[in-house]
Structure formats: structure tokens, C-alpha cells
Write an enzyme that holds these catalytic residues in place. Structure first.
Site, PDB file in Angstrom:
ATOM      1  CE1 TYR A 147      -3.332  -2.860   0.670  1.00  0.00           C
ATOM      2  CE2 TYR A 147      -4.613  -0.868   1.032  1.00  0.00           C
ATOM      3  CZ  TYR A 147      -4.552  -2.227   0.777  1.00  0.00           C
ATOM      4  OH  TYR A 147      -5.716  -2.944   0.648  1.00  0.00           O
ATOM      5  CE  LYS A 205       2.878 -17.927  -2.604  1.00  0.00           C
ATOM      6  NZ  LYS A 205       1.972 -19.089  -2.704  1.00  0.00           N
ATOM      7  CG  ASP A 237      -0.981 -20.575  -1.289  1.00  0.00           C
ATOM      8  OD1 ASP A 237      -0.457 -20.546  -0.152  1.00  0.00           O
ATOM      9  OD2 ASP A 237      -0.457 -21.172  -2.251  1.00  0.00           O
ATOM     10  CG  ASP A 261      -7.848  -5.255   1.624  1.00  0.00           C
ATOM     11  OD1 ASP A 261      -8.842  -4.848   2.248  1.00  0.00           O
ATOM     12  OD2 ASP A 261      -7.735  -5.185   0.381  1.00  0.00           O
ATOM     13  CG  ASP A 265     -13.311  -7.770   2.299  1.00  0.00           C
ATOM     14  OD1 ASP A 265     -13.063  -7.065   3.304  1.00  0.00           O
ATOM     15  OD2 ASP A 265     -13.741  -7.294   1.229  1.00  0.00           O
TER      16      ASP A 265
HETATM   17  C1  IPM Z   1     -10.309  -1.747   3.866  1.00  0.00           C
HETATM   18  C2  IPM Z   1     -10.594  -1.182   2.502  1.00  0.00           C
HETATM   19  C3  IPM Z   1      -9.482  -0.209   2.117  1.00  0.00           C
HETATM   20  C4  IPM Z   1      -8.177  -0.986   2.109  1.00  0.00           C
HETATM   21  C5  IPM Z   1      -9.698   0.547   0.783  1.00  0.00           C
HETATM   22  C6  IPM Z   1     -11.020   1.266   0.756  1.00  0.00           C
HETATM   23  C7  IPM Z   1      -8.574   1.497   0.507  1.00  0.00           C
HETATM   24  O1  IPM Z   1     -10.728  -2.210   1.572  1.00  0.00           O
HETATM   25  O2  IPM Z   1     -10.201  -0.951   4.817  1.00  0.00           O
HETATM   26  O3  IPM Z   1     -10.204  -2.960   3.985  1.00  0.00           O
HETATM   27  O4  IPM Z   1      -7.852  -1.630   1.086  1.00  0.00           O
HETATM   28  O5  IPM Z   1      -7.467  -0.953   3.099  1.00  0.00           O
HETATM   29 MG    MG Z   2     -10.710  -4.160   2.411  1.00  0.00          MG
END
Ligand code: IPM
Ligand code: MG
Length: 377
Positions: A147, A205, A237, A261, A265
Site C-alpha cells: 500500500y 508467502k 494461499d 485486507d 473480507d
Molecule cells: C479496507 C478497505 C481499504 C483498504 C480501501 C477502501 C482502501 O478495503 O479498509 O479494507 O484496502 O485498506
Molecule cells: Mg478491504
């Protein structure tokens, strides 16, 4: 009784941000009725709302407010379909959210994922695979890796050839400090849950990346200082697969920025909905206080914005994390979590966690869910 006063910058942002923020604030007001605390909440624009109000995703006045606050309660920013002429560096994701993470050195991102028993049917896995239950914490490094690593650029190589470069960089010190956070969290979780030992699964990794090799070495080294916490290493993975096959094996997942990240999710989907996933982004502790930004991890959800159907629980639980981590109000944190549990047990469901097959539940809107949680407090 004298109340302690905390200054909070409330940045609702875009999409569903304002409507879930309203419920987060409602619950904080209910906390004030129950505990000797006062929240001095100041709202300010951020994201496209900042752009509309002051021509910038993070207006100077909003940044100044954050600097003099004890914590930031954040909604969400970014509307992918808005004005494509605004360059990427000025768009809310980079210019507001990543900027705030960098500005306040919010290196430690905590994302607790829990599948409530009453919501087991919202999990995409069959019961047998849910095992003893899903209750894990993703500890994501938030200010390093791909990032923020330099160089980060797109170059023109020829008339039809461009080259994009993102750089994955980690120093020993960056890995050490996030590892300490993960091991301490695992120790705390085992104590509060009565388990004999906490566990950290460190994700990397190491079979391909230099970063992975360093990550594994440094985490192993820090882990030796926490004999009460078990450490295992897992390739990213395989971790993505194991989350789907046997999520109950995980306690704390320690990840670099992008792996965290992605896996957070995935983990949130296991808990039924992204609308249930709160997060804390913490800076470097100074004394007994740590500055932090608290946000639901689910994003702006523009498709459902403004319709009173978004799930406010992630925002409400993010406010609870703020009380715990920045203000040391552990009891108030626990009270909010149990109020959420009560609202769920009483059958309140926003659309994302509603199933018509569950006869004891009722579909409600954003406000009604907030009301139910505030009342349960
Ligand atoms: C998160 C989001 C952010 C990230 C985006 C919106 C920049 O996906 O906070 O997980 O990738 O960190
Ligand atoms: Mg995210």
C-alpha cells in the site's frame, strides 16, 4: 458523580456512512446514560462529502479536528462511479483514508470476526464445517507493504506500453511492532475466554517472497517472548483455503497489509455479512492512551445507501472498540457487545442477515436496529 469526557471526531463520509454513523452515535448516547462518561462528538465532512464541502477528500479543518480529538469514529468513503476526472491521488480512498492511516501512523488494524450462534444459517458454510464456531481476530499491518512501499508509479515505456510498479517493503521494526500486538491480543483473548492457550497464525508467502521470509523469521523471534501463546505459520494461499474448510481452527491471524485486507473480507463473509465487521486502526501507544480510527470494514455500499436498510452493527461495534482501545472503557465495550447480542437474540435482522426461514426473526431497518441495540443497553 463526575463524568470523564472524551473528544471524538465523527466523520461519516459517503454512501451508507451517514446513516450507520447516526446509529453509532445513538448507542454512544445510550452509553452516557449508563456510565459516568460524556462524549464530546464533533461531526466533520470526509470523502466525497469533503470534496463537496471544501474541495478536498480530507479538508484541512477535518484533519485539524482529528488532531485535537482523542479518537476518530469513521463511517466510510469512496464512490467508485463518481467523477472519473478526479485523479487517483485525490480520490477519497487514497486522499482521505490512506492519508489518515499514514498521518496518524495507524499501523495496527484489528478486525474481530464472530459468527453469532443465532446467525449460523447466514454463514455460507454448512454447520459441519462451522465446527465449534467462528470467533477470530485478524491483526492486519496497516501502514506498510504494497500500500505504501516506494516506488509506486506507472511509467510510459513506449507508445503502447506502460509499466505499473507497487513495492512490497517491510522493515524488521515494522514486523516486530505488529507481531507484539497480535501476541498480546492472543494472550488477552485466551484469558477472557477461559481457553488454556491463545494461538497466533502468522500468514506469509515465505516460499516466494523475500518479505515472507523476513516476516516469518521476525514473528518467530517475537513469538519466543510469549510462551503462553502458540505460534503457527501458514502460507497465505493455504490460509484462504483453510478459512473455508475449517475456520474454527483460527484464533488470531497475523497478516501483512494486503493479505490482511483480503483475508478479513473472506472471514467477514463467514460471519454472515460484511455489515457485521467492525475495525480498530491503532497508532503507537503514548502512556495508557492509544489514538485510533474506528470504522466498519464494509465500505460505502452505494447501491443501498439512503434507504434505511444498511446494517449498523459494524459501526456500533466499531464505536465499542473505540471505548475499549482508546478510552479504556472495557465495561462499556462489553455492554455494547452484549446489547448487540440481545438485539440479535430478540430477532432483529437487517436485510443482509435476514432469512425468511427463521420464523423467530423480523426484518428491520437501520434505525430500528440502532434503537433496539440502544434500548438493550
Ligand atoms: C479496507 C478497505 C481499504 C483498504 C480501501 C477502501 C482502501 O478495503 O479498509 O479494507 O484496502 O485498506
Ligand atoms: Mg478491504
Amino acid at each position: 458523580m463526575i463524568s470523564r469526557i472524551f473528544n471524538v471526531a465523527a466523520l461519516a463520509g459517503d454512501g451508507i456512512g451517514p446513516e450507520v454513523m447516526r446509529e453509532g452515535i445513538k448507542v454512544l448516547r445510550a452509553v452516557e446514560q449508563k456510565f459516568p462518561v460524556r462524549f464530546n462528538l464533533t461531526e466533520a465532512p470526509v470523502g466525497w462529502a469533503g470534496m463537496d464541502a471544501a474541495g478536498k477528500a480530507l479538508p484541512d479543518t477535518t484533519l485539524a479536528l482529528c488532531k485535537k480529538s482523542d479518537a476518530i469514529l469513521f463511517g466510510s468513503v469512496g464512490l467508485p462511479d463518481r467523477d472519473p476526472t478526479v485523479p487517483k491521488d485525490e480520490r477519497p480512498e487514497r486522499a482521505a483514508l490512506l492519508r489518515l492511516r499514514r498521518e496518524f501512523e495507524l499501523f495496527a488494524n484489528l478486525r474481530p470476526v464472530r459468527l453469532w450462534t443465532e446467525l449460523a444459517h447466514t454463514c455460507p458454510l454448512i454447520r459441519e464445517r462451522q465446527g465449534a464456531g467462528i470467533d477470530l481476530l485478524v491483526v492486519r499491518e496497516l501502514t506498510g507493504g504494497l500500500y505504501f512501499g516506494k516506488p509506486k508509479t506507472t511509467e510510459q515505456l513506449g507508445p503502447h506500453q506502460r509499466r505499473a510498479i507497487d513495492t512490497m517493503v517491510y522493515t524488521t521494526a515494522e514486523i516486530e511492532r505488529i507481531a507484539h500486538i497480535a501476541f498480546r491480543a492472543a494472550g488477552g483473548r485466551s484469558k477472557s475466554s477461559g481457553k488454556s492457550k491463545g494461538k497466533v497464525t502468522s500468514i506469509d508467502k515465505a516460499n516466494v517472497l523475500e518479505n515472507g521470509i523476513l516476516w516469518r523469521e521476525v514473528v518467530t523471534d517475537i513469538g519466543s517472548k510469549y510462551p503462553d501463546v502458540e505460534l503457527e505459520h501458514m502460507l497465505v494461499d493455504n490460509a484462504a483455503m483453510q478459512l473455508m474448510l475449517k475456520p474454527a481452527q483460527f484464533d488470531v491471524l497475523l497478516c501483512e497489509n494486503m493479505f490482511g485486507d483480503i483475508l478479513s473480507d473472506e472471514a467477514a463473509a463467514l460471519a454472515g455479512s460484511l455489515g457485521m465487521l467492525p475495525s480498530a486502526s491503532l497508532g503507537v501507544a503514548g502512556g495508557d492512551r492509544v489514538f485510533g480510527l474506528y470504522e466498519p470494514a464494509g465500505g460505502t455500499a452505494p447501491d443501498i445507501a439512503g434507504r434505511d436498510i444498511a446494517n449498523p452493527i459494524a459501526q456500533i461495534l466499531s464505536a465499542a472498540l473505540m471505548l475499549q482501545h482508546s478510552f479504556g472503557l472495557n465495561e462499556a465495550h462489553d455492554a455494547i457487545v452484549s446489547a448487540v447480542g440481545k438485539a440479535i437474540a430478540a430477532g432483529y435482522r437487517t436485510g443482509d442477515i435476514f432469512s425468511p426461514l427463521d420464523r423467530s426473526s423480523r426484518k428491520v431497518g437501520t434505525r430500528e436496529m440502532g434503537d433496539a441495540i440502544a434500548a438493550a443497553l
